[in-house]
Motif scaffolding. Sequence first.
Motif, PDB file in Angstrom:
ATOM      1  N   ARG A 190       0.858  -1.192   0.000  1.00  0.00           N
ATOM      2  CA  ARG A 190       0.000   0.000   0.000  1.00  0.00           C
ATOM      3  C   ARG A 190       0.888   1.234   0.000  1.00  0.00           C
ATOM      4  O   ARG A 190       1.884   1.286   0.719  1.00  0.00           O
ATOM      5  CB  ARG A 190      -0.903   0.043   1.231  1.00  0.00           C
ATOM      6  CG  ARG A 190      -1.959  -1.029   1.232  1.00  0.00           C
ATOM      7  CD  ARG A 190      -2.978  -0.821   2.316  1.00  0.00           C
ATOM      8  NE  ARG A 190      -2.412  -1.141   3.632  1.00  0.00           N
ATOM      9  CZ  ARG A 190      -3.073  -1.031   4.762  1.00  0.00           C
ATOM     10  NH1 ARG A 190      -4.314  -0.602   4.784  1.00  0.00           N
ATOM     11  NH2 ARG A 190      -2.504  -1.344   5.903  1.00  0.00           N
ATOM     12  N   ILE A 191       0.524   2.194  -0.823  1.00  0.00           N
ATOM     13  CA  ILE A 191       1.240   3.466  -0.804  1.00  0.00           C
ATOM     14  C   ILE A 191       0.239   4.589  -0.551  1.00  0.00           C
ATOM     15  O   ILE A 191      -0.929   4.492  -0.925  1.00  0.00           O
ATOM     16  CB  ILE A 191       2.019   3.725  -2.115  1.00  0.00           C
ATOM     17  CG1 ILE A 191       1.096   3.771  -3.318  1.00  0.00           C
ATOM     18  CG2 ILE A 191       3.106   2.701  -2.312  1.00  0.00           C
ATOM     19  CD1 ILE A 191       1.759   4.294  -4.563  1.00  0.00           C
ATOM     20  N   HIS A 192       0.706   5.625   0.120  1.00  0.00           N
ATOM     21  CA  HIS A 192      -0.122   6.792   0.415  1.00  0.00           C
ATOM     22  C   HIS A 192       0.027   7.792  -0.713  1.00  0.00           C
ATOM     23  O   HIS A 192       1.145   8.122  -1.120  1.00  0.00           O
ATOM     24  CB  HIS A 192       0.318   7.448   1.723  1.00  0.00           C
ATOM     25  CG  HIS A 192       0.066   6.594   2.918  1.00  0.00           C
ATOM     26  ND1 HIS A 192      -1.092   6.655   3.650  1.00  0.00           N
ATOM     27  CD2 HIS A 192       0.819   5.623   3.498  1.00  0.00           C
ATOM     28  CE1 HIS A 192      -1.035   5.783   4.636  1.00  0.00           C
ATOM     29  NE2 HIS A 192       0.124   5.133   4.564  1.00  0.00           N
ATOM     30  N   VAL A 193      -1.092   8.260  -1.217  1.00  0.00           N
ATOM     31  CA  VAL A 193      -1.127   9.327  -2.209  1.00  0.00           C
ATOM     32  C   VAL A 193      -2.065  10.382  -1.644  1.00  0.00           C
ATOM     33  O   VAL A 193      -3.285  10.202  -1.658  1.00  0.00           O
ATOM     34  CB  VAL A 193      -1.624   8.822  -3.579  1.00  0.00           C
ATOM     35  CG1 VAL A 193      -1.700   9.969  -4.575  1.00  0.00           C
ATOM     36  CG2 VAL A 193      -0.735   7.708  -4.095  1.00  0.00           C
ATOM     37  N   GLY A 194      -1.480  11.420  -1.090  1.00  0.00           N
ATOM     38  CA  GLY A 194      -2.301  12.402  -0.393  1.00  0.00           C
ATOM     39  C   GLY A 194      -2.941  11.753   0.814  1.00  0.00           C
ATOM     40  O   GLY A 194      -2.263  11.163   1.646  1.00  0.00           O
ATOM     41  N   ARG A 195      -4.258  11.828   0.876  1.00  0.00           N
ATOM     42  CA  ARG A 195      -4.989  11.216   1.987  1.00  0.00           C
ATOM     43  C   ARG A 195      -5.535   9.843   1.640  1.00  0.00           C
ATOM     44  O   ARG A 195      -6.276   9.244   2.397  1.00  0.00           O
ATOM     45  CB  ARG A 195      -6.133  12.131   2.406  1.00  0.00           C
ATOM     46  CG  ARG A 195      -5.648  13.446   2.978  1.00  0.00           C
ATOM     47  CD  ARG A 195      -6.803  14.308   3.370  1.00  0.00           C
ATOM     48  NE  ARG A 195      -7.674  13.597   4.282  1.00  0.00           N
ATOM     49  CZ  ARG A 195      -8.160  14.084   5.402  1.00  0.00           C
ATOM     50  NH1 ARG A 195      -7.859  15.307   5.752  1.00  0.00           N
ATOM     51  NH2 ARG A 195      -8.949  13.371   6.168  1.00  0.00           N
ATOM     52  N   GLU A 196      -5.194   9.334   0.467  1.00  0.00           N
ATOM     53  CA  GLU A 196      -5.711   8.051   0.012  1.00  0.00           C
ATOM     54  C   GLU A 196      -4.600   7.013  -0.003  1.00  0.00           C
ATOM     55  O   GLU A 196      -3.423   7.346   0.060  1.00  0.00           O
ATOM     56  CB  GLU A 196      -6.303   8.194  -1.392  1.00  0.00           C
ATOM     57  CG  GLU A 196      -7.456   9.159  -1.448  1.00  0.00           C
ATOM     58  CD  GLU A 196      -8.041   9.273  -2.832  1.00  0.00           C
ATOM     59  OE1 GLU A 196      -9.265   9.141  -2.950  1.00  0.00           O
ATOM     60  OE2 GLU A 196      -7.273   9.490  -3.782  1.00  0.00           O
ATOM     61  N   LYS A 197      -5.007   5.757  -0.105  1.00  0.00           N
ATOM     62  CA  LYS A 197      -4.050   4.653  -0.217  1.00  0.00           C
ATOM     63  C   LYS A 197      -4.366   3.878  -1.490  1.00  0.00           C
ATOM     64  O   LYS A 197      -5.522   3.625  -1.808  1.00  0.00           O
ATOM     65  CB  LYS A 197      -4.147   3.707   0.974  1.00  0.00           C
ATOM     66  CG  LYS A 197      -3.700   4.316   2.275  1.00  0.00           C
ATOM     67  CD  LYS A 197      -3.823   3.324   3.403  1.00  0.00           C
ATOM     68  CE  LYS A 197      -3.478   3.999   4.723  1.00  0.00           C
ATOM     69  NZ  LYS A 197      -3.795   3.132   5.845  1.00  0.00           N
ATOM     70  N   ILE A 198      -3.303   3.491  -2.188  1.00  0.00           N
ATOM     71  CA  ILE A 198      -3.448   2.631  -3.352  1.00  0.00           C
ATOM     72  C   ILE A 198      -2.893   1.271  -2.976  1.00  0.00           C
ATOM     73  O   ILE A 198      -1.820   1.164  -2.391  1.00  0.00           O
ATOM     74  CB  ILE A 198      -2.717   3.205  -4.573  1.00  0.00           C
ATOM     75  CG1 ILE A 198      -3.248   4.600  -4.889  1.00  0.00           C
ATOM     76  CG2 ILE A 198      -2.884   2.281  -5.775  1.00  0.00           C
ATOM     77  CD1 ILE A 198      -2.557   5.271  -6.057  1.00  0.00           C
ATOM     78  N   VAL A 199      -3.636   0.223  -3.300  1.00  0.00           N
ATOM     79  CA  VAL A 199      -3.284  -1.144  -2.942  1.00  0.00           C
ATOM     80  C   VAL A 199      -2.831  -1.876  -4.210  1.00  0.00           C
ATOM     81  O   VAL A 199      -3.508  -1.828  -5.234  1.00  0.00           O
ATOM     82  CB  VAL A 199      -4.500  -1.875  -2.331  1.00  0.00           C
ATOM     83  CG1 VAL A 199      -4.145  -3.297  -1.944  1.00  0.00           C
ATOM     84  CG2 VAL A 199      -5.040  -1.102  -1.132  1.00  0.00           C
ATOM     85  N   PHE A 200      -1.673  -2.521  -4.122  1.00  0.00           N
ATOM     86  CA  PHE A 200      -1.117  -3.294  -5.225  1.00  0.00           C
ATOM     87  C   PHE A 200      -0.879  -4.715  -4.759  1.00  0.00           C
ATOM     88  O   PHE A 200      -0.515  -4.935  -3.610  1.00  0.00           O
ATOM     89  CB  PHE A 200       0.257  -2.745  -5.653  1.00  0.00           C
ATOM     90  CG  PHE A 200       0.238  -1.343  -6.175  1.00  0.00           C
ATOM     91  CD1 PHE A 200       0.016  -1.099  -7.516  1.00  0.00           C
ATOM     92  CD2 PHE A 200       0.463  -0.281  -5.326  1.00  0.00           C
ATOM     93  CE1 PHE A 200       0.017   0.192  -8.006  1.00  0.00           C
ATOM     94  CE2 PHE A 200       0.466   1.018  -5.803  1.00  0.00           C
ATOM     95  CZ  PHE A 200       0.244   1.261  -7.148  1.00  0.00           C
ATOM     96  N   LEU A 201      -1.027  -5.675  -5.660  1.00  0.00           N
ATOM     97  CA  LEU A 201      -0.526  -7.015  -5.369  1.00  0.00           C
ATOM     98  C   LEU A 201       0.980  -6.905  -5.243  1.00  0.00           C
ATOM     99  O   LEU A 201       1.617  -6.091  -5.932  1.00  0.00           O
ATOM    100  CB  LEU A 201      -0.890  -7.988  -6.485  1.00  0.00           C
ATOM    101  CG  LEU A 201      -2.374  -8.314  -6.623  1.00  0.00           C
ATOM    102  CD1 LEU A 201      -2.607  -9.179  -7.852  1.00  0.00           C
ATOM    103  CD2 LEU A 201      -2.892  -9.007  -5.377  1.00  0.00           C
ATOM    104  N   ALA A 202       1.568  -7.705  -4.391  1.00  0.00           N
ATOM    105  CA  ALA A 202       2.993  -7.581  -4.081  1.00  0.00           C
ATOM    106  C   ALA A 202       3.863  -7.629  -5.328  1.00  0.00           C
ATOM    107  O   ALA A 202       4.816  -6.875  -5.454  1.00  0.00           O
ATOM    108  CB  ALA A 202       3.410  -8.661  -3.099  1.00  0.00           C
ATOM    109  N   ASP A 203       3.552  -8.476  -6.286  1.00  0.00           N
ATOM    110  CA  ASP A 203       4.381  -8.590  -7.493  1.00  0.00           C
ATOM    111  C   ASP A 203       3.916  -7.685  -8.623  1.00  0.00           C
ATOM    112  O   ASP A 203       4.416  -7.756  -9.732  1.00  0.00           O
ATOM    113  CB  ASP A 203       4.466 -10.035  -7.955  1.00  0.00           C
ATOM    114  CG  ASP A 203       3.106 -10.656  -8.222  1.00  0.00           C
ATOM    115  OD1 ASP A 203       2.087 -10.062  -7.837  1.00  0.00           O
ATOM    116  OD2 ASP A 203       3.072 -11.744  -8.804  1.00  0.00           O
ATOM    117  N   HIS A 204       2.947  -6.800  -8.349  1.00  0.00           N
ATOM    118  CA  HIS A 204       2.452  -5.857  -9.349  1.00  0.00           C
ATOM    119  C   HIS A 204       2.476  -4.429  -8.817  1.00  0.00           C
ATOM    120  O   HIS A 204       1.717  -3.583  -9.255  1.00  0.00           O
ATOM    121  CB  HIS A 204       1.022  -6.210  -9.750  1.00  0.00           C
ATOM    122  CG  HIS A 204       0.915  -7.486 -10.499  1.00  0.00           C
ATOM    123  ND1 HIS A 204       0.793  -8.705  -9.859  1.00  0.00           N
ATOM    124  CD2 HIS A 204       0.949  -7.761 -11.819  1.00  0.00           C
ATOM    125  CE1 HIS A 204       0.731  -9.656 -10.769  1.00  0.00           C
ATOM    126  NE2 HIS A 204       0.827  -9.115 -11.966  1.00  0.00           N
TER     127      HIS A 204
END
Length: 60
Positions: free
Chosen positions: A32-46
Amino acid sequence: MYQQEILRVSNWSDSKLSNLLSEMEFEGHITRIHVGREKIVFLADHGPDTACSSRNDKRN
């Protein structure tokens, strides 16, 4: 995928989803990465590192 989108389609509570995603991140299944006040979720290998490296490969 934005965490809020997962929340919307899952119909789970904020806390239940956050706890589940935290556990999945700890186990290495997602990133998960923070972008502003939101979080974007990625599969570990993507994750974002994979996306950046594939873009760099196309440029060379």
